[in-house]
Enzyme design. Structure first.
Site, short mmCIF file in Angstrom:
data_model
loop_
_atom_site.label_atom_id
_atom_site.label_comp_id
_atom_site.label_asym_id
_atom_site.label_seq_id
_atom_site.Cartn_x
_atom_site.Cartn_y
_atom_site.Cartn_z
N GLY A 89 0.82 -1.19 0.00
CA GLY A 89 0.00 0.00 0.00
C GLY A 89 0.86 1.25 0.00
O GLY A 89 2.09 1.20 0.06
N ILE A 92 4.97 6.63 -3.10
CA ILE A 92 6.39 6.45 -3.36
C ILE A 92 7.24 6.77 -2.13
O ILE A 92 6.88 7.62 -1.31
CB ILE A 92 6.84 7.34 -4.55
CG1 ILE A 92 8.17 6.84 -5.12
CG2 ILE A 92 6.90 8.81 -4.15
CD1 ILE A 92 8.51 7.44 -6.47
N THR A 93 8.34 6.05 -1.99
CA THR A 93 9.30 6.34 -0.94
C THR A 93 10.69 5.95 -1.41
O THR A 93 10.88 5.46 -2.53
CB THR A 93 8.94 5.62 0.37
OG1 THR A 93 9.71 6.18 1.44
CG2 THR A 93 9.19 4.11 0.28
N TRP A 94 11.66 6.16 -0.55
CA TRP A 94 13.05 5.82 -0.83
C TRP A 94 13.57 4.92 0.27
O TRP A 94 13.20 5.06 1.44
CB TRP A 94 13.90 7.10 -0.88
CG TRP A 94 15.38 6.86 -0.98
CD1 TRP A 94 16.10 6.64 -2.13
CD2 TRP A 94 16.32 6.80 0.09
NE1 TRP A 94 17.43 6.44 -1.82
CE2 TRP A 94 17.59 6.54 -0.46
CE3 TRP A 94 16.20 6.94 1.48
CZ2 TRP A 94 18.73 6.42 0.31
CZ3 TRP A 94 17.34 6.81 2.26
CH2 TRP A 94 18.60 6.57 1.67
N LEU A 169 5.54 3.39 6.98
CA LEU A 169 4.92 2.06 6.92
C LEU A 169 4.29 1.84 5.56
O LEU A 169 3.74 2.76 4.96
CB LEU A 169 3.83 1.91 7.98
CG LEU A 169 4.25 1.49 9.39
CD1 LEU A 169 4.95 2.66 10.09
CD2 LEU A 169 3.05 1.06 10.21
N GLY A 170 4.38 0.60 5.10
CA GLY A 170 3.68 0.17 3.89
C GLY A 170 3.53 -1.33 3.95
O GLY A 170 4.53 -2.04 4.11
N GLY A 181 6.45 -3.73 5.46
CA GLY A 181 6.52 -3.39 6.87
C GLY A 181 6.88 -1.95 7.10
O GLY A 181 6.17 -1.05 6.66
N CYS A 199 5.73 9.63 0.01
CA CYS A 199 4.45 9.13 0.52
C CYS A 199 3.27 9.99 0.07
O CYS A 199 2.18 9.93 0.66
CB CYS A 199 4.46 9.02 2.05
SG CYS A 199 5.79 7.96 2.67
#
Length: 258
Positions: A89, A92-94, A169-170, A181, A199
């Site tokens: 879920g 976008i992130t790094w 969190l994802g 996680g 995010c």
């Protein structure tokens, strides 16, 4: 994230289906993201079939952008680096060196309570970062993760900064088993976040424990405290509490990408 109802399980009960068996902790070091994702998938299938017990992967990743299912085109990086589209879920992130990543492969007790699971992950991270000195860390209702409220940072007391995320969190749950996680920013660079809408949030920032505490916080010193808190939260020994200090729009309520 604010629960729209009371959790299915009382706070003192475990959310794990097999709470009597200890978690298996696998400390993997620095692992390529795709290899770690493949390992997660294999373990999740085995856990769903009860071929293995609950397992937690602890690692770092080489520098990589990952895009969750709700990522929008405007979130994408402006530095030309590739993106891995992933089935968790969020947006976008790094990930990269200096960031502690924890992937619980857990069979949840029925009935499945996704919100409670997320809040227990948050509780573990909040407990961990408060214990090391980030005492104001908590939640922003409407947004997942662990946040530090707008204030000055120990690393630069002259600069006033906005609310900022220290742990993200994802997750994904398939056949009752969790994947993906959370990540805890310890002493990683924030340069890569400058090239994305992390995010999907453009009205707040990202931080690290090192910046917040004004001293170097290594990934290695955070592993045991976070794993201990995670175990306690999933078992019900660490109770989810109200640590909210604000509210904001949920970035995941916008349309999914095409």
């Amino acid at each position: 994230m604010t629960a729209p109802r009371e959790p299915f399980f009382p706070a003192h009960l475990a959310i794990r289906a097999d709470a009597d068996t200890p978690l298996e902790i696998r400390r993997l070091g620095n692992v390529d993201y795709l290899k770690a994702w493949e390992l997660q998938s294999e373990l999740a299938q085995q856990r769903a079939a009860d071929e293995i017990g609950d397992t937690v992967l602890v690692l770092e990743h080489p520098s990589v952008y990952t895009a969750g299912k709700r990522t929008q085109p405007g979130d994408h990086p402006t530095d030309g680096l590739p993106i891995i589209e992933v089935n968790r879920g969020g947006r976008i992130t790094w990930h990269g060196p200096g960031q502690l990543v924890v992937y619980p492969i857990i069979k949840l007790a029925e009935p499945i309570d996704v919100v409670d699971y997320v809040r227990r992950l948050e509780e573990a991270a909040i407990h961990t970062v408060r214990h090391i000195g980030a005492t104001t860390a908590g939640r922003i209702d409407g947004r997942s993760g662990v946040w530090v409220p707008a204030s000055t940072q120990a690393a630069d007391p002259s600069a006033s900064v906005r609310d900022r995320k220290v742990a993200a969190l994802g997750i994904r749950i398939t056949r009752g088993v969790t994947m993906h996680g959370m990540s805890l920013n310890c002493n990683n660079t924030l340069d890569y976040y400058e090239h994305i809408v992390a995010c999907g949030i453009d009205d707040a920032d990202v931080t690290t424990l090192s910046l917040e505490l004004g001293r170097e916080i290594q990934v290695g010193e955070m592993i045991d405290p976070l794993i201990d808190a995670l175990d306690a939260a999933l078992s019900g020994r660490l109770t989810v509490a109200d640590h909210s200090f604000g509210s904001a729009p949920d970035p995941n309520k916008s349309r999914t990408r095409k």
